[in-house]
Design a protein around this motif. Structure first.
Motif, PDB file in Angstrom:
ATOM      1  N   ALA A 161      -3.454   7.650  -0.594  1.00  0.00           N
ATOM      2  CA  ALA A 161      -2.884   7.589  -1.631  1.00  0.00           C
ATOM      3  C   ALA A 161      -4.491   7.620  -2.791  1.00  0.00           C
ATOM      4  O   ALA A 161      -5.198   7.017  -2.263  1.00  0.00           O
ATOM      5  N   VAL A 206      -6.326   2.801  -6.916  1.00  0.00           N
ATOM      6  CA  VAL A 206      -5.160   2.892  -8.465  1.00  0.00           C
ATOM      7  C   VAL A 206      -6.386   1.675  -9.399  1.00  0.00           C
ATOM      8  O   VAL A 206      -7.040   1.116  -9.060  1.00  0.00           O
ATOM      9  N   GLN A 259       7.049   0.983 -13.879  1.00  0.00           N
ATOM     10  CA  GLN A 259       7.104   1.329 -12.381  1.00  0.00           C
ATOM     11  C   GLN A 259       6.645   2.237 -11.153  1.00  0.00           C
ATOM     12  O   GLN A 259       6.149   2.704 -12.063  1.00  0.00           O
ATOM     13  N   ILE A 260       6.857   1.828 -10.433  1.00  0.00           N
ATOM     14  CA  ILE A 260       5.791   1.527  -9.395  1.00  0.00           C
ATOM     15  C   ILE A 260       7.538   2.761  -8.426  1.00  0.00           C
ATOM     16  O   ILE A 260       8.321   2.550  -8.338  1.00  0.00           O
ATOM     17  N   VAL A 277      10.326   4.210  -2.467  1.00  0.00           N
ATOM     18  CA  VAL A 277       9.637   5.313  -1.376  1.00  0.00           C
ATOM     19  C   VAL A 277      10.305   4.603  -0.610  1.00  0.00           C
ATOM     20  O   VAL A 277      11.262   3.464  -0.244  1.00  0.00           O
ATOM     21  N   PHE A 324       4.362   0.057   1.481  1.00  0.00           N
ATOM     22  CA  PHE A 324       4.776   0.209   0.069  1.00  0.00           C
ATOM     23  C   PHE A 324       3.246  -0.497  -0.932  1.00  0.00           C
ATOM     24  O   PHE A 324       2.975   1.182  -1.644  1.00  0.00           O
ATOM     25  N   VAL A 325       3.346  -1.274  -0.809  1.00  0.00           N
ATOM     26  CA  VAL A 325       2.060  -1.846  -2.198  1.00  0.00           C
ATOM     27  C   VAL A 325       0.403  -1.315  -1.591  1.00  0.00           C
ATOM     28  O   VAL A 325       0.114  -0.892  -2.619  1.00  0.00           O
ATOM     29  N   ASP A 382      -0.051   1.607   0.344  1.00  0.00           N
ATOM     30  CA  ASP A 382      -0.198   2.975  -0.342  1.00  0.00           C
ATOM     31  C   ASP A 382       0.178   3.049  -1.287  1.00  0.00           C
ATOM     32  O   ASP A 382      -1.114   4.004  -1.740  1.00  0.00           O
ATOM     33  N   TRP A 383       0.425   2.474  -1.932  1.00  0.00           N
ATOM     34  CA  TRP A 383       0.517   2.514  -3.761  1.00  0.00           C
ATOM     35  C   TRP A 383      -0.872   2.174  -4.351  1.00  0.00           C
ATOM     36  O   TRP A 383      -1.393   3.188  -5.026  1.00  0.00           O
ATOM     37  N   ALA A 384      -1.764   1.191  -3.911  1.00  0.00           N
ATOM     38  CA  ALA A 384      -2.498   0.874  -4.009  1.00  0.00           C
ATOM     39  C   ALA A 384      -4.263   1.754  -3.814  1.00  0.00           C
ATOM     40  O   ALA A 384      -5.362   2.004  -4.195  1.00  0.00           O
ATOM     41  N   SER A 404      10.593  -0.238  -3.840  1.00  0.00           N
ATOM     42  CA  SER A 404      10.331   0.070  -5.660  1.00  0.00           C
ATOM     43  C   SER A 404       9.287  -1.032  -6.009  1.00  0.00           C
ATOM     44  O   SER A 404      10.204  -2.366  -5.288  1.00  0.00           O
ATOM     45  N   VAL A 435       2.836  -7.048  -8.572  1.00  0.00           N
ATOM     46  CA  VAL A 435       3.667  -6.992  -8.524  1.00  0.00           C
ATOM     47  C   VAL A 435       5.058  -6.844  -7.832  1.00  0.00           C
ATOM     48  O   VAL A 435       4.822  -7.468  -6.637  1.00  0.00           O
TER      49      VAL A 435
END
Length: 142
Positions: A2, A5, A15-16, A19, A70-71, A73-75, A106, A120
């Protein structure tokens, strides 16, 4: 991966989106090989049931790793997590079928810290139960 961020693009309370991470017995066997944890409760249904478990269960560290995945991938940066901790609150039971199970993760931006870091808070569920509690990651953003 991704897009990265940025600190100035997130707000406390944001909210994130959740997944889903599918888990099958094959994933547990592969994880056992990578981690060196070959405890039969993670791959042998007969053994798991003889020790009182409902079925084969995922490794706790495998479950925790899905939150870390998850974290990161989000970041958008695998090195962004500077601190991460959880408590295990329930087992992830993995049946021997084509469906396996799903760990749903999430998050929410709980706090913005100095130096472009955020806290987070994560929620991880499987089979209708919360499987991680007190799950928090401190993430360094750009």
């Amino acid at each position: 991966m991704a897009a990265t961020v940025r600190y100035d693009e997130v707000e406390t309370g944001e909210q994130i989106p959740a997944v889903d991470y599918p888990v099958r017995r094959t994933n547990l066997v592969m994880y056992a090989g990578a981690s060196g944890d070959f405890n039969p409760i993670h791959w042998n249904e007969r053994f798991a049931k003889t020790v009182g478990l409902p079925d084969v269960i995922a490794h706790g560290m495998f479950t925790m790793a899905q939150g870390g995945r998850f974290v990161t991938d989000w970041a958008g940066d695998p090195g962004a997590v500077v601190d991460y901790g959880v408590r295990f609150s329930s087992m992830v039971v993995v049946p021997d079928d084509d469906q396996g199970t799903v760990i749903t993760v999430s998050g929410i931006i709980e706090e913005k810290l100095e130096d472009k870091r955020v806290v987070v808070a994560l929620t991880a569920k499987a089979n209708g139960s919360r499987v991680l509690s007190r799950a928090r990651a401190v993430v360094q953003l750009s």
